[in-house]
Design a protein around this motif. Structure first.
Motif, PDB file in Angstrom:
ATOM      1  N   ARG A   1      -2.128  -4.934  -1.755  1.00  0.00           N
ATOM      2  CA  ARG A   1      -2.449  -4.517  -0.378  1.00  0.00           C
ATOM      3  C   ARG A   1      -2.848  -3.038  -0.366  1.00  0.00           C
ATOM      4  NH1 ARG A   1       2.752  -5.902   2.737  1.00  0.00           N
ATOM      5  NH2 ARG A   1       1.748  -4.533   4.251  1.00  0.00           N
ATOM      6  N   PRO A   2      -3.856  -2.655   0.452  1.00  0.00           N
ATOM      7  CA  PRO A   2      -4.307  -1.253   0.449  1.00  0.00           C
ATOM      8  C   PRO A   2      -3.179  -0.277   0.777  1.00  0.00           C
ATOM      9  CG  PRO A   2      -5.733  -2.656   1.829  1.00  0.00           C
ATOM     10  CD  PRO A   2      -4.623  -3.520   1.352  1.00  0.00           C
ATOM     11  N   GLU A   3      -2.229  -0.667   1.651  1.00  0.00           N
ATOM     12  CA  GLU A   3      -1.130   0.241   2.038  1.00  0.00           C
ATOM     13  C   GLU A   3      -0.277   0.647   0.836  1.00  0.00           C
ATOM     14  OE1 GLU A   3      -2.111  -2.730   3.267  1.00  0.00           O
ATOM     15  OE2 GLU A   3      -0.539  -3.347   4.661  1.00  0.00           O
ATOM     16  N   ALA A   4      -0.311  -0.177  -0.243  1.00  0.00           N
ATOM     17  CA  ALA A   4       0.581   0.079  -1.388  1.00  0.00           C
ATOM     18  C   ALA A   4       0.256   1.400  -2.068  1.00  0.00           C
ATOM     19  CB  ALA A   4       0.488  -1.069  -2.381  1.00  0.00           C
ATOM     20  N   ARG A   5      -0.993   1.857  -1.935  1.00  0.00           N
ATOM     21  CA  ARG A   5      -1.399   3.057  -2.670  1.00  0.00           C
ATOM     22  C   ARG A   5      -0.648   4.304  -2.200  1.00  0.00           C
ATOM     23  NH1 ARG A   5      -6.920   1.839  -1.696  1.00  0.00           N
ATOM     24  NH2 ARG A   5      -7.038  -0.114  -2.813  1.00  0.00           N
ATOM     25  N   SER A   6      -0.391   4.378  -0.887  1.00  0.00           N
ATOM     26  CA  SER A   6       0.196   5.617  -0.369  1.00  0.00           C
ATOM     27  C   SER A   6       1.545   5.390   0.311  1.00  0.00           C
ATOM     28  CB  SER A   6      -0.776   6.237   0.632  1.00  0.00           C
ATOM     29  OG  SER A   6      -1.103   5.250   1.609  1.00  0.00           O
ATOM     30  N   CYS A   7       2.155   4.228   0.110  1.00  0.00           N
ATOM     31  CA  CYS A   7       3.412   3.971   0.826  1.00  0.00           C
ATOM     32  C   CYS A   7       4.553   4.806   0.234  1.00  0.00           C
ATOM     33  CB  CYS A   7       3.765   2.484   0.813  1.00  0.00           C
ATOM     34  SG  CYS A   7       4.186   1.862  -0.810  1.00  0.00           S
TER      35      CYS A   7
ATOM     36  N   LEU B   1      13.471  -5.313  -5.387  1.00  0.00           N
ATOM     37  CA  LEU B   1      12.060  -5.508  -5.034  1.00  0.00           C
ATOM     38  C   LEU B   1      11.827  -5.078  -3.592  1.00  0.00           C
ATOM     39  CD1 LEU B   1       9.636  -6.911  -6.562  1.00  0.00           C
ATOM     40  CD2 LEU B   1      10.009  -8.841  -5.031  1.00  0.00           C
ATOM     41  N   THR B   2      10.697  -4.448  -3.371  1.00  0.00           N
ATOM     42  CA  THR B   2      10.335  -4.153  -1.983  1.00  0.00           C
ATOM     43  C   THR B   2       8.822  -4.271  -1.850  1.00  0.00           C
ATOM     44  OG1 THR B   2      10.734  -2.669  -0.115  1.00  0.00           O
ATOM     45  CG2 THR B   2      10.041  -1.624  -2.179  1.00  0.00           C
ATOM     46  N   ALA B   3       8.334  -4.044  -0.643  1.00  0.00           N
ATOM     47  CA  ALA B   3       6.888  -4.094  -0.374  1.00  0.00           C
ATOM     48  C   ALA B   3       6.563  -2.922   0.543  1.00  0.00           C
ATOM     49  CB  ALA B   3       6.525  -5.426   0.275  1.00  0.00           C
ATOM     50  N   PRO B   4       5.303  -2.542   0.668  1.00  0.00           N
ATOM     51  CA  PRO B   4       4.963  -1.366   1.485  1.00  0.00           C
ATOM     52  C   PRO B   4       5.583  -1.447   2.881  1.00  0.00           C
ATOM     53  CG  PRO B   4       3.032  -2.142   0.308  1.00  0.00           C
ATOM     54  CD  PRO B   4       4.113  -3.135   0.042  1.00  0.00           C
ATOM     55  N   GLY B   5       6.308  -0.380   3.238  1.00  0.00           N
ATOM     56  CA  GLY B   5       6.872  -0.278   4.586  1.00  0.00           C
ATOM     57  C   GLY B   5       8.237  -0.925   4.743  1.00  0.00           C
ATOM     58  N   LEU B   6       8.750  -1.624   3.733  1.00  0.00           N
ATOM     59  CA  LEU B   6      10.025  -2.333   3.899  1.00  0.00           C
ATOM     60  C   LEU B   6      11.241  -1.528   3.429  1.00  0.00           C
ATOM     61  CD1 LEU B   6       9.179  -6.049   2.942  1.00  0.00           C
ATOM     62  CD2 LEU B   6       9.197  -4.947   5.187  1.00  0.00           C
ATOM     63  N   GLY B   7      11.042  -0.413   2.759  1.00  0.00           N
ATOM     64  CA  GLY B   7      12.176   0.379   2.262  1.00  0.00           C
ATOM     65  C   GLY B   7      12.913  -0.346   1.145  1.00  0.00           C
ATOM     66  N   TRP B   8      14.006   0.271   0.688  1.00  0.00           N
ATOM     67  CA  TRP B   8      14.786  -0.321  -0.408  1.00  0.00           C
ATOM     68  C   TRP B   8      16.091  -0.860   0.139  1.00  0.00           C
ATOM     69  CZ3 TRP B   8      12.264  -0.843  -4.848  1.00  0.00           C
ATOM     70  CH2 TRP B   8      11.207   0.041  -5.107  1.00  0.00           C
ATOM     71  N   ALA B   9      16.421  -2.087  -0.138  1.00  0.00           N
ATOM     72  CA  ALA B   9      17.742  -2.610   0.211  1.00  0.00           C
ATOM     73  C   ALA B   9      18.560  -2.519  -1.055  1.00  0.00           C
ATOM     74  CB  ALA B   9      17.635  -4.063   0.665  1.00  0.00           C
ATOM     75  N   ALA B  10      19.648  -1.812  -1.005  1.00  0.00           N
ATOM     76  CA  ALA B  10      20.470  -1.661  -2.221  1.00  0.00           C
ATOM     77  C   ALA B  10      21.825  -2.314  -1.986  1.00  0.00           C
ATOM     78  CB  ALA B  10      20.612  -0.189  -2.563  1.00  0.00           C
ATOM     79  N   PRO B  11      21.917  -3.651  -2.107  1.00  0.00           N
ATOM     80  CA  PRO B  11      23.199  -4.310  -1.864  1.00  0.00           C
ATOM     81  C   PRO B  11      24.225  -3.914  -2.917  1.00  0.00           C
ATOM     82  CG  PRO B  11      21.580  -5.863  -2.705  1.00  0.00           C
ATOM     83  CD  PRO B  11      20.887  -4.561  -2.568  1.00  0.00           C
ATOM     84  N   PRO B  12      25.530  -3.978  -2.557  1.00  0.00           N
ATOM     85  CA  PRO B  12      26.554  -3.576  -3.524  1.00  0.00           C
ATOM     86  C   PRO B  12      26.506  -4.426  -4.781  1.00  0.00           C
ATOM     87  CG  PRO B  12      27.532  -4.448  -1.484  1.00  0.00           C
ATOM     88  CD  PRO B  12      26.059  -4.503  -1.324  1.00  0.00           C
ATOM     89  N   ARG B  13      26.734  -3.818  -5.911  1.00  0.00           N
ATOM     90  CA  ARG B  13      26.733  -4.554  -7.179  1.00  0.00           C
ATOM     91  C   ARG B  13      27.775  -3.916  -8.097  1.00  0.00           C
ATOM     92  NH1 ARG B  13      21.902  -2.184  -6.463  1.00  0.00           N
ATOM     93  NH2 ARG B  13      21.799  -0.059  -7.243  1.00  0.00           N
ATOM     94  N   ALA B  14      28.043  -4.601  -9.183  1.00  0.00           N
ATOM     95  CA  ALA B  14      29.053  -4.083 -10.117  1.00  0.00           C
ATOM     96  C   ALA B  14      28.599  -2.728 -10.649  1.00  0.00           C
ATOM     97  CB  ALA B  14      29.234  -5.078 -11.248  1.00  0.00           C
ATOM     98  N   ALA B  15      29.576  -1.812 -10.766  1.00  0.00           N
ATOM     99  CA  ALA B  15      29.254  -0.465 -11.256  1.00  0.00           C
ATOM    100  C   ALA B  15      28.648  -0.560 -12.652  1.00  0.00           C
ATOM    101  CB  ALA B  15      30.526   0.376 -11.296  1.00  0.00           C
ATOM    102  N   GLY B  16      27.630   0.225 -12.878  1.00  0.00           N
ATOM    103  CA  GLY B  16      27.045   0.282 -14.219  1.00  0.00           C
ATOM    104  C   GLY B  16      25.953  -0.736 -14.474  1.00  0.00           C
ATOM    105  N   THR B  17      25.706  -1.646 -13.521  1.00  0.00           N
ATOM    106  CA  THR B  17      24.636  -2.624 -13.747  1.00  0.00           C
ATOM    107  C   THR B  17      23.290  -1.914 -13.647  1.00  0.00           C
ATOM    108  OG1 THR B  17      26.000  -4.245 -12.612  1.00  0.00           O
ATOM    109  CG2 THR B  17      23.709  -4.863 -13.010  1.00  0.00           C
ATOM    110  N   PRO B  18      22.439  -2.030 -14.674  1.00  0.00           N
ATOM    111  CA  PRO B  18      21.145  -1.348 -14.581  1.00  0.00           C
ATOM    112  C   PRO B  18      20.255  -1.937 -13.483  1.00  0.00           C
ATOM    113  CG  PRO B  18      21.379  -2.535 -16.677  1.00  0.00           C
ATOM    114  CD  PRO B  18      22.639  -2.748 -15.924  1.00  0.00           C
TER     115      PRO B  18
END
Ligand SMILES: Nc1nc2c(ncn2[C@@H]2O[C@H](COP(=O)(O)OP(=O)(O)OP(=O)(O)O)[C@@H](O)[C@H]2O)c(=O)[nH]1
Ligand SMILES: [Mg+2]
Length: 340
Positions: free
Chosen positions: A290-296, A263-280
């Motif tokens: 929020r208005p920023e969500a349209r073009s983030c 999960l993320t929000a406008p302007g926060l980027g993606w945090a991709a913590p390590p997880r077991a290989a193959g987990t969807p």
């Protein structure tokens, strides 16, 4: 090798490898009971591998450590049959299953509960009724009810013919809830989303980053497929000791997750913590009110956009989680399901 070990699945010839099965439900509790049965030498070898010490002699009950998984009691009913009794919990069970599999014990269905379900027409129906009584998801009911006829038509009995395939295992998430971890940067709205999905406040949500300081879990119904959803603390710079401990708990939840909702929000980027290989992974942009969500920038990589605050998009998220855990194609597939 022929004959049936005492207490082994009724009416079956003994398999070449020792058989391994549970006679208690996969729920948390004080104690669980599993059986190992086969040729005495095979039972001895598997128990030695599991406990690192010789098994107790026939008729004896002794405490044992089960590797790094747990400790508990081993009761040697006879040379060819032992009870392994760890603490009851789905995770312990899973780890012991994997260990026994590695040691060459073959997972088998337990004895058909004909005694418990005298109204059942046959062993398959009795087995189905036993499983139905503990199924977590409403979607399991119709599917389980259809199985006796399908197994009769196929001339098999569940657990008897071959190992479960990928579809069988996905469908078993209808019986024992799958685990979903919500991860993402601090303030993405993970706790707010968990509350929105649960329909009640299970986690504290606040605009101060680092609000979630413990592993919080809620059992949630995703359109008749029930799953355990874990809220995790957002990773951020300057975490204190409590947050770091919470992050470690979250890492463990992630390791066992069947699905990760990033999960993320406008302007926060993606945090991709390590997880077991193959987990969807399902990437979700929150705070789409929020208005920023349209073009983030995050929008392009998101499979879905939702607002945990207004609940916009939450119905689509529920459908996407359900489909990722138990695809509708598996449910509609008319082949018999190895549910036991
Ligand atoms: N506008 C808007 N605000 C939201 C939404 N979801 C959450 N928020 C707000 O974002 C802030 C952070 O929400 P939390 O749910 O605590 O965020 P979190 O990801 O759990 O944060 P940590 O626990 O610190 O990692 C709160 O003030 C929420 O009210 C949303 O969909 N829209
Ligand atoms: Mg939180």
């Amino acid at each position: 090798m022929t004959g049936t070990a005492p207490g082994a699945p009724a009416g079956r010839t003994r398999p070449a490898m020792p058989a391994w099965w549970w006679s208690t439900a996969p729920r948390p509790g004080a104690i669980a009971v599993a059986h190992v049965a086969g040729e005495p030498g095979d039972v001895e070898r598997v128990l030695l591998g599991l406990c690192g010490r010789p098994a107790p002699p026939a008729g004896q009950v002794e405490w044992r450590r089960f590797g790094t998984v747990d400790d508990g009691v081993v009761a040697r009913v006879s040379p060819g049959h032992a009870l392994v009794m760890p603490h009851a919990g789905p995770r312990i069970r899973e780890l012991l299953d994997a260990r026994m599999d590695a040691l060459g014990a073959r997972t088998a269905a337990g004895p058909a509960p004909m005694d418990a379900y005298p109204e059942a027409a046959d062993a398959v129906e009795a087995c189905m009724l036993g499983v139905l009584s503990r199924a977590a998801s409403p979607a399991a009911i119709d599917l389980l009810a259809a199985q006796p006829a399908r197994w009769r038509a196929a001339g098999w009995s569940p657990g008897h013919e071959g190992l479960p395939d990928a579809r069988d295992l996905r469908l078993r998430r209808l019986l024992d809830p799958a685990r979903v971890a919500i991860v993402g940067p601090a303030n993405a709205g993970k706790s707010t989303l968990l509350n929105a999905l649960a329909g009640r406040t299970v986690a504290i949500a606040h605009d101060e980053p680092g609000t979630t300081r413990d592993a919080v879990c809620a059992r949630i119904d995703f359109a008749s497929v029930v799953a355990d959803v874990f809220d995790t603390p957002g990773v951020r710079a300057g975490m204190d000791a409590v947050e770091r401990a919470a992050a470690e708990l979250a890492a463990r939840a992630l390791e066992c997750a069947d699905l990760v909702v990033e999960l993320t929000a406008p302007g926060l980027g993606w945090a991709a913590p390590p997880r077991a290989a193959g987990t969807p992974v399902l990437r979700v942009l929150n705070q789409c009110d929020r208005p920023e969500a349209r073009s983030c920038a995050e929008r392009a990589d998101a499979a879905l956009a939702v607002s945990a605050r207004t609940r916009e998009g939450c119905a689509q998220l529920v459908a996407a989680v359900r489909e990722a855990l138990v695809p509708q194609a598996d449910v509609l597939d008319p082949r018999p399901w190895r549910f036991a």
